[in-house]
Design a protein around this motif. Structure first.
Motif, short mmCIF file in Angstrom:
data_model
loop_
_atom_site.label_atom_id
_atom_site.label_comp_id
_atom_site.label_asym_id
_atom_site.label_seq_id
_atom_site.Cartn_x
_atom_site.Cartn_y
_atom_site.Cartn_z
N PHE A 133 0.79 -1.23 0.00
CA PHE A 133 0.00 0.00 0.00
C PHE A 133 0.83 1.28 0.00
CE2 PHE A 133 -2.18 -3.34 2.44
CZ PHE A 133 -3.25 -3.58 1.58
N ILE A 134 2.17 1.15 -0.01
CA ILE A 134 3.00 2.36 -0.02
C ILE A 134 3.98 2.29 -1.19
CG2 ILE A 134 2.81 2.75 2.46
CD1 ILE A 134 5.51 1.47 2.86
N ASP A 135 4.41 3.48 -1.63
CA ASP A 135 5.30 3.53 -2.79
C ASP A 135 6.75 3.24 -2.39
OD1 ASP A 135 6.32 5.82 -1.61
OD2 ASP A 135 5.16 7.19 -2.89
N THR A 136 7.62 3.21 -3.42
CA THR A 136 9.02 2.84 -3.19
C THR A 136 9.72 3.79 -2.23
OG1 THR A 136 9.13 1.89 -5.41
CG2 THR A 136 11.22 2.38 -4.33
N THR A 137 9.42 5.09 -2.35
CA THR A 137 10.07 6.08 -1.48
C THR A 137 9.74 5.83 -0.02
OG1 THR A 137 9.98 7.72 -3.25
CG2 THR A 137 10.33 8.54 -1.01
N LEU A 138 8.47 5.56 0.25
CA LEU A 138 8.06 5.30 1.64
C LEU A 138 8.63 3.97 2.14
CD1 LEU A 138 4.36 6.55 1.80
CD2 LEU A 138 6.35 7.49 2.98
#
Length: 716
Positions: A673-678
Motif C-alpha cells: 500500500f506504499i510507494d518505493t520512497t516510503l
C-alpha cells in the motif's frame, strides 16, 4: 597414440635450406615425434619440398595458412595443432644434430621438468662454426620466486623443449608480424614455468645469414623494439606480475637497446648519416621507455589530450608527480590496468566450521572460473591470519585479486565472485573492497568479507585480538555496509560449539580487558555490544539454543571465567566450558541471562561491567573527539549539540525498531500500500517514518513501536 614431441617448422622463403632442416628432424634418434610444417603463404617452393618429404615420412604434416601471419603466427598454429605433451621448434633455415630430441626428452626426467634447454652453435652457410653457446649444465627446480625470467636462458624458442600446456593453459602465444617475437614470448612462459633443466651440449645449428633482422635499421625494427617490450609489459600488468618483475623488466629495457645498438655498430664498417640517426632514435626510445612509460600508461584520456595539445607539457614532471620514476628514492608506482579476466586467489581460514563443505560448493558454483582456492587449517587464530597475509604478499605477482573468507562464509549465488571482479575491473584505484554479509547469529548484515588487490601489504604483528588490520595500499578502500542483495551468508547453520566460540571470541573484543588504555578500541566495543544485543533479541524471538550458547559464552568472558585464549577453537578452557553448558536448555539459559539483558537499565549495568571503567572512559574520550570532528560543517558553521543528540537518539531508535519481529510483520503487511520512497524510508529511517505518519494505518505502526522511540519523542 599421441607422439611425445611435436616439432614445429615454420616455412617462409627458405627453399634453399628447408630440406636440410626437415631431414635433420626426420633423422633424429628419438623417433616418437610429429613434424608440423606450417606454410605461411611462402611464395617459393618451400611447401612443395616439404610435400615431397612427407611422402617419405608419415610423421610430417603440412599445414597451410590462408594468409601470411609471420613467424610468430606460424609457431602459434603449430602450438595449437600439437598433440604431444612437449613441443620443440626448428626454424626452416636452421638444422639440428641427430641426437638433439633424444637429449632434450631425457632432460625432462620422465616429464618432471617444464622446460629443457640445450646448447647451440652459430654457423655460416658453409657449416663453419662461428661461436658456441649454453654449454654449461644446471637446473632450477623449482625456479626461485625472485628469479629474473630474462636471466634463465636465452630467449630463443628453438633450442628448447617446452611443456605444451605452458602455452595453452596460460594463453601465451607469439605476436604476429613483429621482429624479436622470441624475446616477446619466452619471458612470459618462464614466469609460469615451475622448473627448468639446462642440459648443455651443442645440438642446435643456428644459421647466421647476411640478411638477419638483427642487422637491420628500418623504422619497423625501431617500432618492433617497443612492441616486443610492450607485449611482455602488458602481459605482466594484466597477470598481476609487474610488481614482481618490475626491476627485471627495467634491466631488460636497458640491455635490449644496448645490445641492439652494439649489434648495429659492430655490423657496419662505417656508419652513414642514416645509421647515426637511427642510433640516436634508439637511445631516445630507451630513455623514454625506462622513465616515462609507466606515467603515460597511468594518464587519463583527458591528460593524454592535454599533453598532445600543449607543446610545453613536461611529461617527465608528470612522471614524477605520478611517482613512476625511481629518482631520489621515490619508488615506482605500479599502475593497475587489468585484463578483463584477472586471476583470483580465494583464501579460506578453516577451524572446523559446520558450513565448510557448503562454502566450498558455493565457490565451485561461481560463474567466474579464473580462481584458485587455498585453505588454512589447523592453525591458531593469530597464526592463520599471519599465514594468510604472507600468502597474499608472497603471491602478489601471480594473482590480481585475493578474497579472504572464513569457512562459514557461503556465497549467496553464483554471480557474487563475478560482481566482485567487476568492482575491481571498473575502478583501477580500488585496492580493498569490504562487503557486508547476511549474518544468521544477529539476523543483520555485518561486515565480514574482504577482497584485496595485489598492491596491498601488511606489517605482520602478533596482535591476538584484532587480527584483521587494514593493509597498506596505494589506492582506496570501499566499504559496503548495507547491500540491496545478499553477497554472502555468514554462519547460516552453525554447530553449537561454533556458536559458543562466536560468543567467546566477540566478547573478548567487547571487553578488551588486558589491552593498554591507549590501545583500547571504542568502536569495537560499541560494534560488539550491538552484535550481542541483536543476538539477545533473536534468542528471545526464536529460542534457538545456539544463540543462547553464544550469549552464555559472552557472559563467561565478561564475568572473568574465560581467559584471553578462547579466541582459538582448540583452547582447552573453551572446550571445557562448552562441555559444561552444551546440554543446557533454552529455558535454563534464558534464566541465566535475563537478569543482565531483560531491561534497559540492566543492559547498561552489564555493558559497564563488560568494558570496565577504562573502557567507559575511552568511549567517552572517543565520543568527544568524534563530536569535535563532526561539529564543523563543510561551510565552517557548527552543528548544535541538540541536533547531534537528536541524530544519535534517532539512530539508536532505528536500530531497536528494526530488530523487532513486529516491525518486520508490519513492514510486510504495509508493503502493498506504499510507494518505493516510503518503503525505503520505512527501512532506513523508521523513527522518522513513524513520527511523520499521517495515515491511520501508519499511525498504528507508530503506536506499535512507541516503546522503541526515544522518551522525549514518545508523546509526539
Amino acid at each position: 597414440m599421441n607422439p611425445k614431441i611435436s616439432v614445429i617448422v615454420p616455412l617462409f622463403k627458405t627453399e634453399r635450406f628447408v630440406e636440410k632442416c626437415v631431414r635433420s628432424v626426420m633423422e633424429q634418434s628419438f623417433t616418437d615425434i610429429e613434424i608440423l610444417c606450417i606454410d605461411d603463404c611462402s611464395p617459393d617452393n618451400s611447401a612443395l619440398i616439404v610435400r615431397r618429404l612427407a611422402t617419405e615420412d608419415r610423421r610430417i604434416k603440412l599445414i597451410h595458412h590462408m594468409e601470411n601471419r609471420g613467424l610468430g603466427g606460424a609457431r602459434n598454429t603449430g602450438i595449437l595443432h600439437a598433440k604431444a605433451p612437449y613441443i620443440a621448434s626448428v626454424d626452416s633455415d636452421d638444422y639440428i644434430a641427430p641426437t638433439m630430441l633424444e637429449a632434450l626428452y631425457a632432460g625432462t626426467q620422465d616429464g618432471h621438468f617444464d622446460v629443457v634447454v640445450s646448447g647451440y652453435e652459430r654457423v655460416d652457410e658453409t657449416g663453419k662454426v662461428l661461436s658456441k653457446h649454453m654449454q654449461s649444465v644446471r637446473s632450477l627446480d623449482p625456479i626461485p620466486d625472485d628469479q629474473d625470467p630474462y636471466k634463465i636462458a636465452n630467449p630463443a624458442f628453438w633450442n628448447k623443449l617446452w611443456r605444451t600446456s605452458l602455452y595453452i593453459e596460460n594463453e601465451i602465444f607469439f605476436p604476429d608480424h613483429i621482429y624479436y617475437q622470441d624475446a616477446a614470448t619466452t619471458p612470459r612462459i618462464f614466469a609460469y614455468a615451475k622448473n627448468v633443466n639446462v642440459i648443455g651440449g651443442v645440438y642446435y645449428k643456428y644459421l647466421v645469414r647476411s640478411d638477419s633482422v638483427t642487422n637491420k635499421t628500418s623504422d619497423k625494427h625501431k617500432l618492433d623494439k617497443y612492441r616486443e617490450l610492450d607485449f611482455v609489459k602488458d602481459f605482466f600488468i594484466q597477470r598481476g606480475l609487474y610488481g614482481k618483475y618490475h626491476d627485471a623488466f627495467s634491466r631488460r629495457v636497458f640491455e635490449t637497446y644496448k645490445n641492439h645498438f652494439a649489434t648495429i655498430v659492430d655490423g657496419k664498417r662505417a656508419l652513414d648519416e642514416g645509421s647515426l640517426r637511427y642510433l640516436r632514435y634508439l637511445l631516445l626510445m630507451r630513455e623514454s621507455y625506462l622513465h616515462l612509460d609507466d606515467a603515460i600508461r597511468g594518464m587519463t584520456i583527458e591528460e593524454l589530450t592535454r599533453a598532445f595539445e600543449d607543446g610545453g607539457a613536461d611529461i617527465r614532471r608528470l612522471a614524477l608527480e605520478k611517482k613512476t620514476v625511481a629518482i631520489d628514492g621515490v619508488p615506482p608506482r605500479i599502475v593497475r590496468p587489468w585484463s578483463r579476466t584477472p586471476d583470483v586467489s580465494v583464501l579460506t581460514l578453516h577451524s572446523g566450521e559446520n558450513e565448510f563443505a557448503q562454502s566450498k560448493q558455493s565457490l565451485e558454483n561461481q560463474n567466474y572460473k579464473r580462481w584458485t582456492h587455498k585453505v588454512f587449517s589447523g592453525l591458531g587464530n593469530v597464526e592463520s591470519h599471519q599465514a594468510l597475509y604472507n600468502e597474499i604478499m608472497d603471491n602478489s605477482g601471480r594473482y590480481h585479486i585475493f578474497l579472504k573468507l572464513d569457512a562459514d562464509m557461503v556465497f549467496a549465488d553464483e554471480t557474487v565472485l563475478e560482481e566482485i571482479v567487476k568492482r575491481f575491473n571498473s575502478d583501477p584505484e580500488l585496492d580493498h573492497f569490504v562487503v557486508a554479509c547476511d549474518d544468521w547469529m544477529t539476523g543483520k548484515q555485518i561486515i565480514g568479507v574482504h577482497a584485496f588487490s595485489n598492491r596491498v601489504s601488511w606489517n605482520i604483528s602478533a596482535e591476538g585480538l584484532f587480527v584483521d588490520p587494514s593493509p597498506k595500499r596505494p589506492g582506496k578502500r570501499v566499504i559496503v555496509e548495507r547491500t540491496d542483495r545478499a553477497y554472502f551468508y555468514h554462519s547460516p547453520d552453525p554447530s553449537p560449539f561454533q556458536a559458543f566460540h562466536f560468543g567467546a571470541h566477540r566478547a573478548l573484543k567487547l571487553c578488551q580487558r588486558n589491552r593498554p588504555y591507549e590501545e583500547k578500541r571504542a568502536d569495537a566495543m560499541n560494534a560488539q555490544w550491538d552484535v550481542f544485543f541483536n543476538v539477545w533479541n533473536r534468542f528471545m524471538e526464536t529460542g534457538d539454543e545456539r544463540l543462547g550458547l553464544a550469549l552464555v559464552a559472552c557472559h563467561l568472558v565478561v564475568s572473568g571465567d574465560l581467559g584471553e585464549g578462547v579466541h582459538d577453537y582448540k583452547d582447552p578452557q573453551l572446550l571445557d566450558a562448552f562441555k559444561q553448558h552444551e546440554h543446557s536448555t533454552a529455558a535454563e539459559m534464558m534464566s541465566l541471562l535475563e537478569p543482565f539483558w531483560k531491561t534497559r537499565s540492566s543492559r547498561q549495568t552489564y555493558f559497564a561491567q563488560a568494558v570496565g571503567p577504562d573502557g567507559l572512559r575511552k568511549m567517552e574520550e572517543d565520543r568527544v573527539l568524534r563530536k569535535k570532528g563532526k561539529a564543523k560543517r563543510s561551510d565552517g558553521s557548527r552543528k548544535t549539540e541538540g541536533g547531534m543528540a537528536k541524530k544519535a537518539r534517532f539512530s539508536e531508535s532505528d536500530e531497536r525498531i528494526r530488530s523487532r519481529v513486529k516491525f518486520r510483520i508490519y513492514r510486510a503487511a504495509l508493503s502493498p500500500f506504499i510507494d518505493t520512497t516510503l518503503k525505503l524510508k520505512l527501512q532506513e529511517k523508521p523513527t522518522v517514518f513513524f513520527l511523520d505518519a499521517k495515515h491511520p494505518a501508519l499511525r498504528f505502526g507508530r503506536w506499535l513501536h512507541r516503546n522503541d522511540l526515544p522518551l522525549d519523542l514518545q508523546g509526539r
